[in-house]
Design a protein around this motif. Structure first.
Motif, PDB file in Angstrom:
ATOM      1  N   LYS A   1      37.805  40.076  37.129  1.00 40.62           N
ATOM      2  CA  LYS A   1      39.033  40.369  36.385  1.00 40.62           C
ATOM      3  C   LYS A   1      39.990  41.174  37.258  1.00 40.62           C
ATOM      4  O   LYS A   1      39.568  42.063  37.994  1.00 40.62           O
ATOM      5  N   ALA A   2      41.271  40.850  37.159  1.00 42.01           N
ATOM      6  CA  ALA A   2      42.271  41.605  37.917  1.00 42.01           C
ATOM      7  C   ALA A   2      42.578  42.934  37.232  1.00 42.01           C
ATOM      8  O   ALA A   2      42.988  43.891  37.886  1.00 42.01           O
TER       9      ALA A   2
ATOM     10  N   SER B   1      40.548  32.091  32.100  1.00 38.09           N
ATOM     11  CA  SER B   1      40.479  32.209  33.553  1.00 38.09           C
ATOM     12  C   SER B   1      41.830  32.632  34.136  1.00 38.09           C
ATOM     13  O   SER B   1      41.896  33.502  35.009  1.00 38.09           O
TER      14      SER B   1
ATOM     15  N   SER C   1      42.604  36.259  33.181  1.00 38.71           N
ATOM     16  CA  SER C   1      41.798  37.261  33.902  1.00 38.71           C
ATOM     17  C   SER C   1      42.433  37.655  35.230  1.00 38.71           C
ATOM     18  O   SER C   1      42.081  38.684  35.805  1.00 38.71           O
ATOM     19  N   LYS C   2      43.389  36.848  35.713  1.00 38.16           N
ATOM     20  CA  LYS C   2      44.071  37.156  36.975  1.00 38.16           C
ATOM     21  C   LYS C   2      45.314  38.024  36.770  1.00 38.16           C
ATOM     22  O   LYS C   2      45.963  38.424  37.733  1.00 38.16           O
TER      23      LYS C   2
ATOM     24  N   ASP D   1      47.252  41.308  36.173  1.00 39.15           N
ATOM     25  CA  ASP D   1      47.039  42.733  36.441  1.00 39.15           C
ATOM     26  C   ASP D   1      47.697  43.544  35.329  1.00 39.15           C
ATOM     27  O   ASP D   1      48.880  43.859  35.386  1.00 39.15           O
TER      28      ASP D   1
END
Length: 269
Positions: free
Chosen positions: A108-109, A159, A162-163, A165
């Motif tokens: 995860k970011a 997905s 999750s990137k 921030d």
């Protein structure tokens, strides 16, 4: 003849007086026209700060330029108390913000935040229902969770999301904890899975955009983490402010000494 220190004290306090006017005016305006509880929350502190700066500045200008010694003594006492208060607050700010940080989640970011990781004093403040009600109102009025939903077309699946921030408030208040393993629909919409949850935040989560995770422990932790950053910046600024106050205080001491000398010289005649 008015000495240099008297003139500098007078000039500096004249600028402080000018600064106090917009601060006081802003506080009065918020008191009369504030639309939200969050805005009205700031009115009394701003009025008090503006009035305080105005009174102290007038005492400094009149005491130094007109050589009114008792006003300068009053000014020195207030300045000394201000230096002590700012110094104590700076130490306190460093002490209560030295614990806690976001937890990195593999893949995860963004980070996740646990309330128990932070200062006990800050935990007590956010766990107080009266305090959190006001804070929650301010958070909701900011609508930062709604801004996440704007990008739902970009983050079409878990997905992709999750990137993203996320900042501490977005991570803590706008989505459920990673422990819950909910099914992702959109940044602020998650379907609950069946079963029991070890993390109480999983039961608190609600897809209603007026609720989401605003009452979660993670949201409170995210708020504290955001507050930590702000307080550290304030603490650093306060150190600079203390140095400036000490310089002004030293000049005011010289101005008092000048007034006393002038008074003694006048008396000798």
């Amino acid at each position: 003849m008015v000495r240099c220190s008297n003139s500098l004290v007078g000039i500096l306090n004249f600028f402080v007086f000018l600064l106090s006017i917009p601060i006081l005016s802003s506080g009065i305006w918020l008191s009369l026209h504030g639309n939200t509880q969050c805005e009205r929350f700031l009115d009394k502190p701003m009025i008090a700060l503006g009035a305080f700066l105005m009174v102290v500045a007038i005492a400094g200008v009149v005491g130094s330029c007109c050589r009114v010694t008792w006003l300068l003594w009053f000014y020195l006492c207030v300045m000394f108390l201000l230096i002590v208060i700012v110094f104590c607050f700076t130490i306190f700010a460093f002490l209560v913000t030295n614990k806690g940080s976001g937890e990195t989640i593999p893949g995860k970011a963004y980070k996740e935040y646990r309330l128990g990781d932070y200062s006990e004093w800050l935990q007590k403040r956010v766990n107080d229902n009266h305090h959190w009600k006001n804070i929650r109102s301010c958070l909701y009025d900011d609508k930062f969770c709604n801004r996440l939903e704007i990008f739902s077309d970009i983050y079409r699946n878990a997905s992709a999301f999750s990137k993203k921030d996320l900042n501490s408030l977005e991570s803590g208040c706008c989505k459920p904890s990673n422990d819950c393993n909910f099914t992702y629909i959109s940044p602020t919409t998650w379907n609950k899975t069946s079963g029991t949850y070890k993390n109480p935040d999983c039961n608190t989560w609600d897809n209603d955009n007026t609720k989401l995770c605003y009452d979660c422990q993670a949201c409170k932790a995210g708020f504290i983490d955001n507050l930590k950053t702000s307080w550290k910046v304030v603490a650093i600024v306060n150190i600079i402010f203390i140095v400036v106050l000490m310089i002004v205080y030293a000049m005011a001491c010289c101005a008092v000494r000048n007034n006393m000398k002038d008074k003694n010289n006048y008396a000798s005649f």
